[in-house]
Design a protein around this motif. Structure first.
Motif, PDB file in Angstrom:
ATOM      1  N   PRO A  35       0.833  -1.216   0.000  1.00 40.11           N
ATOM      2  CA  PRO A  35       0.000   0.000   0.000  1.00 40.11           C
ATOM      3  C   PRO A  35       0.863   1.260   0.000  1.00 40.11           C
ATOM      4  N   LEU A  36       0.452   2.214  -0.793  1.00 45.90           N
ATOM      5  CA  LEU A  36       1.162   3.486  -0.865  1.00 45.90           C
ATOM      6  C   LEU A  36       0.175   4.618  -0.670  1.00 45.90           C
ATOM      7  N   GLY A  37       0.699   5.753  -0.180  1.00 45.51           N
ATOM      8  CA  GLY A  37      -0.156   6.913   0.015  1.00 45.51           C
ATOM      9  C   GLY A  37      -0.533   7.551  -1.299  1.00 45.51           C
ATOM     10  N   LYS A  38      -1.706   8.209  -1.335  1.00 50.24           N
ATOM     11  CA  LYS A  38      -2.177   8.875  -2.548  1.00 50.24           C
ATOM     12  C   LYS A  38      -1.869  10.362  -2.465  1.00 50.24           C
ATOM     13  N   HIS A  39      -1.296  10.893  -3.524  1.00 44.61           N
ATOM     14  CA  HIS A  39      -0.932  12.304  -3.525  1.00 44.61           C
ATOM     15  C   HIS A  39      -1.352  12.931  -4.842  1.00 44.61           C
ATOM     16  N   ASP A  40      -1.537  14.243  -4.803  1.00 45.74           N
ATOM     17  CA  ASP A  40      -1.953  14.975  -6.002  1.00 45.74           C
ATOM     18  C   ASP A  40      -0.788  15.137  -6.969  1.00 45.74           C
ATOM     19  N   ALA A  41       0.383  15.390  -6.430  1.00 44.70           N
ATOM     20  CA  ALA A  41       1.542  15.640  -7.291  1.00 44.70           C
ATOM     21  C   ALA A  41       2.151  14.318  -7.753  1.00 44.70           C
ATOM     22  N   ASP A  42       2.381  14.211  -9.090  1.00 44.50           N
ATOM     23  CA  ASP A  42       2.919  12.969  -9.637  1.00 44.50           C
ATOM     24  C   ASP A  42       4.319  12.669  -9.127  1.00 44.50           C
ATOM     25  N   ASP A  43       5.108  13.737  -8.879  1.00 48.24           N
ATOM     26  CA  ASP A  43       6.501  13.501  -8.478  1.00 48.24           C
ATOM     27  C   ASP A  43       6.603  12.951  -7.048  1.00 48.24           C
ATOM     28  N   GLU A  44       5.476  12.926  -6.272  1.00 49.85           N
ATOM     29  CA  GLU A  44       5.530  12.378  -4.915  1.00 49.85           C
ATOM     30  C   GLU A  44       5.309  10.870  -4.913  1.00 49.85           C
ATOM     31  N   VAL A  45       4.869  10.305  -6.009  1.00 47.42           N
ATOM     32  CA  VAL A  45       4.665   8.860  -6.072  1.00 47.42           C
ATOM     33  C   VAL A  45       6.003   8.196  -6.360  1.00 47.42           C
ATOM     34  N   PRO A  46       6.487   7.292  -5.465  1.00 43.88           N
ATOM     35  CA  PRO A  46       7.806   6.671  -5.689  1.00 43.88           C
ATOM     36  C   PRO A  46       7.791   5.777  -6.919  1.00 43.88           C
ATOM     37  N   SER A  47       8.951   5.735  -7.602  1.00 41.24           N
ATOM     38  CA  SER A  47       9.061   4.891  -8.791  1.00 41.24           C
ATOM     39  C   SER A  47       9.115   3.432  -8.368  1.00 41.24           C
ATOM     40  N   PRO A  48       8.740   2.518  -9.276  1.00 40.97           N
ATOM     41  CA  PRO A  48       8.813   1.080  -8.950  1.00 40.97           C
ATOM     42  C   PRO A  48      10.223   0.656  -8.526  1.00 40.97           C
ATOM     43  N   ALA A  73       5.776  10.563   3.414  1.00 42.46           N
ATOM     44  CA  ALA A  73       4.345  10.303   3.570  1.00 42.46           C
ATOM     45  C   ALA A  73       3.850   9.194   2.648  1.00 42.46           C
ATOM     46  N   ALA A  74       4.497   9.027   1.499  1.00 38.35           N
ATOM     47  CA  ALA A  74       4.037   8.032   0.531  1.00 38.35           C
ATOM     48  C   ALA A  74       4.160   6.613   1.083  1.00 38.35           C
ATOM     49  N   PHE A  75       5.141   6.407   2.002  1.00 37.04           N
ATOM     50  CA  PHE A  75       5.370   5.065   2.532  1.00 37.04           C
ATOM     51  C   PHE A  75       4.664   4.819   3.870  1.00 37.04           C
ATOM     52  N   LYS A  76       3.940   5.810   4.355  1.00 42.74           N
ATOM     53  CA  LYS A  76       3.298   5.665   5.668  1.00 42.74           C
ATOM     54  C   LYS A  76       2.362   4.453   5.736  1.00 42.74           C
ATOM     55  N   PRO A  77       1.556   4.175   4.695  1.00 45.44           N
ATOM     56  CA  PRO A  77       0.691   2.981   4.764  1.00 45.44           C
ATOM     57  C   PRO A  77       1.459   1.674   4.958  1.00 45.44           C
ATOM     58  N   ILE A  78       2.679   1.615   4.406  1.00 44.21           N
ATOM     59  CA  ILE A  78       3.491   0.406   4.584  1.00 44.21           C
ATOM     60  C   ILE A  78       3.895   0.247   6.045  1.00 44.21           C
ATOM     61  N   LEU A  79       4.351   1.356   6.637  1.00 43.37           N
ATOM     62  CA  LEU A  79       4.732   1.310   8.049  1.00 43.37           C
ATOM     63  C   LEU A  79       3.524   1.003   8.939  1.00 43.37           C
TER      64      LEU A  79
END
Length: 838
Positions: free
Chosen positions: A127-140, A199-205
């Protein structure tokens, strides 16, 4: 168990062991020397010693021992309790052995956590956090790299912990003193937080933390509390009954514990005896005498069929063959080897009734009950010689069983049977809502609150039985119109009370037979029997003809009455707000008038609420939550208007003359209505003002279940007010608001116990010479309902009559004179009342 360390050392933390000793002797100096020696011994062995000298301090220390029953609270009160007896010189070896088992169990649970975390990280789709800005989503690629780091971390830590478990025998000292410590927080959680930053990895933690909680819930550990003086050790293993793996792990631990106990020349059972849980740990030689005895007295195997005997011993017709070949024969499993019980919590989510009603909250409120029975001695309805069944512990058991029945019937779509609702109501009826069971309870279950919730549920479901007496009483309490109250009071007091008193005289012989040996009940008694219960003791007579407000002509709800002595007060004189409550002004108006008269005597201004009001507690007690909440809200709004209108008086004190009113008004937040104000009972207020009797008489004192005296022990206050010759009369009076008219059969059982206490108090007063051999005995109280209840014992003394009265009424009579009531009413009606439009 909520233990608070007594140590003042700065290092904090809890001790590994607490030893509590009760040292007594005939010589105080000898006791002091011995206790000092015990403290010295503790101090020389890396410990600390504390001496509890006063009764309150001793009570505080022993309370810690009592709280050990709460060891299984987190597993819904389910635990395996294996009591063993260890020779005292070898007790340290036993505790070390248990700690060795605990360390192994902890490490096994930690390894299980590592396996669960590895499985989580390897499954993908994290699970990853959802964000408005594309650059906040981590790459695979970035995510894959972090996951690989996490898996490597978990594998590294797992290998470390596995090594400690493998070498636990040699590493035990370091693991015991925490030189080596397996820690989720420092060795796994903190590094994972470093790996998954942002913040993007918070759901994992969050999911990793949730996994830890789930795995930790299944951790098995052993807790010890013991009778240290005789070596009897309670070895407790809390387990979740719906976790089969946890149960089996606990069973393995029990087997190790039994081996440990025997290896130390101990025995596998102490005060708890031998039962099915111990059967598999008994040798054939140990079991042989019992088996032979059972064959002799029970040759057909009828008693406890299938239990306590192995294999062929189960049948008396087969010759005993207790020998080495027994182990090779198939066992009948009369022990708990394959025990498994369903979880009450599992069914909760599947049932509509749990989701759509308050029954889920009721079940949750009693789930932690430990069945310890510490609530029984203080329970009003637990009267063993009149009715043994309805202690809080038994009522919780019954409630749990009924909720299971509700769930089953709902899940099978049969609908909840009427009988089960009746049984549910019967449990709720057997409660005076005194809340005394909460204090001794290790897990702080207040069955008074549970009872009110049960009654509220019955009302909402339309399953509450209509009872005329209760309906009439609640109508009287709910009424605010003066004409309605006058009519209701006339019907109840002038007609109902008189008719009841006449019936008591007419059927005295039948009533006395019932009160001398009350019948135990399960469910509501038959109508005929209920009628006799209602008329077996007299209701009070000689009550004032009018309410307090009617006598003072202050019934208009549009005006706030201010009562003061115009000759002794000014606009700057202290003002108090007096909330009289229902009983003190509608029924026993002499209580409300005596309170006002003594406040007049104290030289203060007394502000009364406008019109007839009820605090809302009787409505809550009978399950009318909606009515109570509306009443409370309306009252608070009204009191804010009163405060705004009379802001020039600067009211700092709210006076009450009723314990239930006190308890309910604490939720009104009077300190916000009259800024900086406090609530106080009239008797404590008079004591503050130095108004007291000079020990003119001897009394019994009945402390209400809802005690309004909160500043100190009530007996100190009572003795300071009326003199030292006061004896406390224990137990509930049996009136309990509307219980006396709702369930008179229950009240009779409660009164049976109270009558014994009153006669015991009478004997003590007469033996001391404080009361003459044939004189009447006076009993005082501070609760209107109790005043009604105590009046019922008028003719129950061995000699003379019992006179019941309110403390403030007795003080008014002694200080202001026998004619205090008409004189006060006359003075107040002649220029002593100001009416302010609100």
């Amino acid at each position: 168990v909520g233990y608070a360390t007594k140590s003042k050392k700065g290092n904090g933390g809890l001790p590994k062991m607490v030893l509590i000793g009760d040292i007594a002797g005939d010589n105080a100096d000898d006791v002091a020397r011995v206790t000092s020696e015990v403290v010295r011994l503790a101090n020389t062995r890396s410990g600390e010693g504390f001496v509890a000298i006063t009764a309150d301090a001793r009570k505080k220390f022993w309370a810690d021992r009592k709280k050990t029953a709460a060891i299984s609270r987190h597993t819904n009160a389910f635990k395996i309790n294996e009591d063993v007896v260890i020779p005292l010189p070898r007790m340290a070896e036993y505790t070390d052995g248990i700690e060795r088992i605990n360390i192994e169990l902890s490490l096994r649970n930690k390894l299980k956590l590592c396996d669960a975390l590895t499985e989580f990280f390897e499954r993908g789709n994290l699970p990853l956090g959802k964000h408005d800005a594309d650059d906040e989503v981590p790459s695979p690629e970035l995510l894959q790299d972090r996951v690989a780091q996490a898996i490597a971390l978990v594998e590294e830590v797992r290998a470390l912990w596995q090594g400690w478990l493998h070498d636990v025998e040699t590493l035990f000292p370091q693991l015991q003193d925490h030189t080596l410590r397996a820690s989720w927080k420092t060795q796994l959680r903190a590094p994972l937080q470093g790996i998954f930053t942002g913040a993007a990895f918070k759901p994992i933690l969050d999911e990793a933390v949730a996994i830890h909680k789930r795995v930790l819930k299944g951790r098995v550990w052993v807790a010890l509390h013991m009778h240290a003086g005789d070596g009897n050790v309670h070895t407790n293993i809390p387990v979740n009954s719906d976790d089969y793996e946890m149960l089996q792990t606990a069973h393995e631990a029990v087997a190790r514990i039994m081996v440990l106990a025997r290896s130390l020349n101990g025995v596998i059972s102490g005060e708890h005896g031998i039962g099915i849980t111990k059967l598999e740990f008994l040798t054939d030689d140990e079991l042989r005498p019992f088996a032979e005895y059972k064959r002799k007295v029970d040759p057909e195997g009828r008693f406890n069929k299938g239990k306590l005997l192995r294999n062929q011993e189960q049948s008396g017709h087969v010759p005993l063959a207790l020998g080495a070949d027994l182990a090779s024969k198939p066992a009948l499993h009369a022990d708990l080897t394959n025990a498994y019980t369903p979880s009450f919590g599992l069914m909760g989510h599947e049932s509509l009734i749990m989701q759509q009603s308050d029954i889920g909250a009721i079940a949750d409120s009693v789930k932690d009950c430990l069945r310890c029975g510490k609530c029984k001695p203080v329970c009003s309805t637990h009267v063993p010689r009149a009715n043994l069944l309805y202690s809080p512990r038994n009522k919780i058991l019954a409630t749990s069983l009924l909720v299971e029945a509700f769930l089953y019937e709902e899940q099978t779509r049969r609908g909840v049977s009427i009988k089960h609702w009746q049984e549910f109501e019967d449990v709720a009826d057997h409660c005076t809502v005194c809340h005394k069971c909460e204090s001794p309870c290790p897990v702080k279950i207040d069955f008074g609150d549970v009872t009110m919730n049960m009654r509220n549920l019955l009302r909402k479901m339309g399953k509450k039985t209509f009872r005329p007496g209760n309906a009439l009483a609640m109508t009287m309490l709910n009424a605010t119109n003066p004409d309605t109250i006058k009519l209701m009071r006339s019907a109840m007091v002038d007609v109902g009370f008189k008719a009841q008193r006449m019936a008591v005289d007419l059927l005295r012989k039948v009533g006395r037979k019932q009160t001398a040996k009350p019948p135990a009940t399960v469910g509501t008694a038959p109508i005929k029997e209920q009628v006799i219960h209602f008329i077996n003791k007299k209701l009070p007579g000689g009550l004032p003809k009018k309410t307090a407000r009617a006598l003072l002509d202050i019934e208009d709800k549009d005006y706030v009455p201010i009562i003061r002595n115009p000759q002794a007060t000014t606009a700057e004189t202290e003002a108090v707000f007096y909330f009289p409550g229902c009983g003190s002004e509608r029924l026993f108006s002499q209580v409300g008038l005596a309170t006002q008269a003594m406040l007049w005597h104290a030289g203060v201004q007394t502000v009364l609420p406008p019109g007839y009001l009820c605090c809302g507690y009787p409505q809550r007690g009978s399950g009318q939550f909606d009515k109570a909440e509306k009443m409370i809200t309306d009252n608070r709004v009204l009191f804010h208007r009163v405060a705004n209108t009379l802001n020039y008086l600067d009211i700092k004190t709210v006076v009450v003359s009723c314990g239930t009113c006190y308890d309910q008004l604490q939720g009104y937040e009077f300190d916000k209505i009259f800024p900086g104000s406090r609530i106080i009972d009239i008797h404590e207020y008079l004591l503050e003002k130095g108004i007291q009797l000079q020990g003119k008489g001897a009394y019994l004192y009945h402390e209400p279940c809802h005690n309004p005296m909160k500043l100190q022990d009530s007996m100190k206050t009572v003795k300071a007010l009326v003199g030292e010759q006061v004896l406390k009369s224990e137990r509930c009076c049996g009136e309990s608001g509307t219980l006396g008219v709702t369930r008179p059969d229950v009240s009779t059982q409660v009164r049976f116990r109270k009558e014994e206490e009153i006669k015991k108090g009478e004997a003590q007063l007469r033996a001391s010479g404080a009361v003459g051999a044939q004189d009447n005995v006076k009993i005082l109280t501070s609760c209107p309902s109790c005043l009604q209840g105590l009046n019922r014992y008028e003719g129950d003394l061995n000699n003379g009559l019992l006179e019941a009265d309110y403390i403030v009424v007795e003080m008014a009579r002694e200080i202001l004179g026998e004619n205090w009531m008409p004189e006060y009413v006359h003075r107040a009606n002649n220029g002593g009342i100001e009416r302010v439009l609100v």
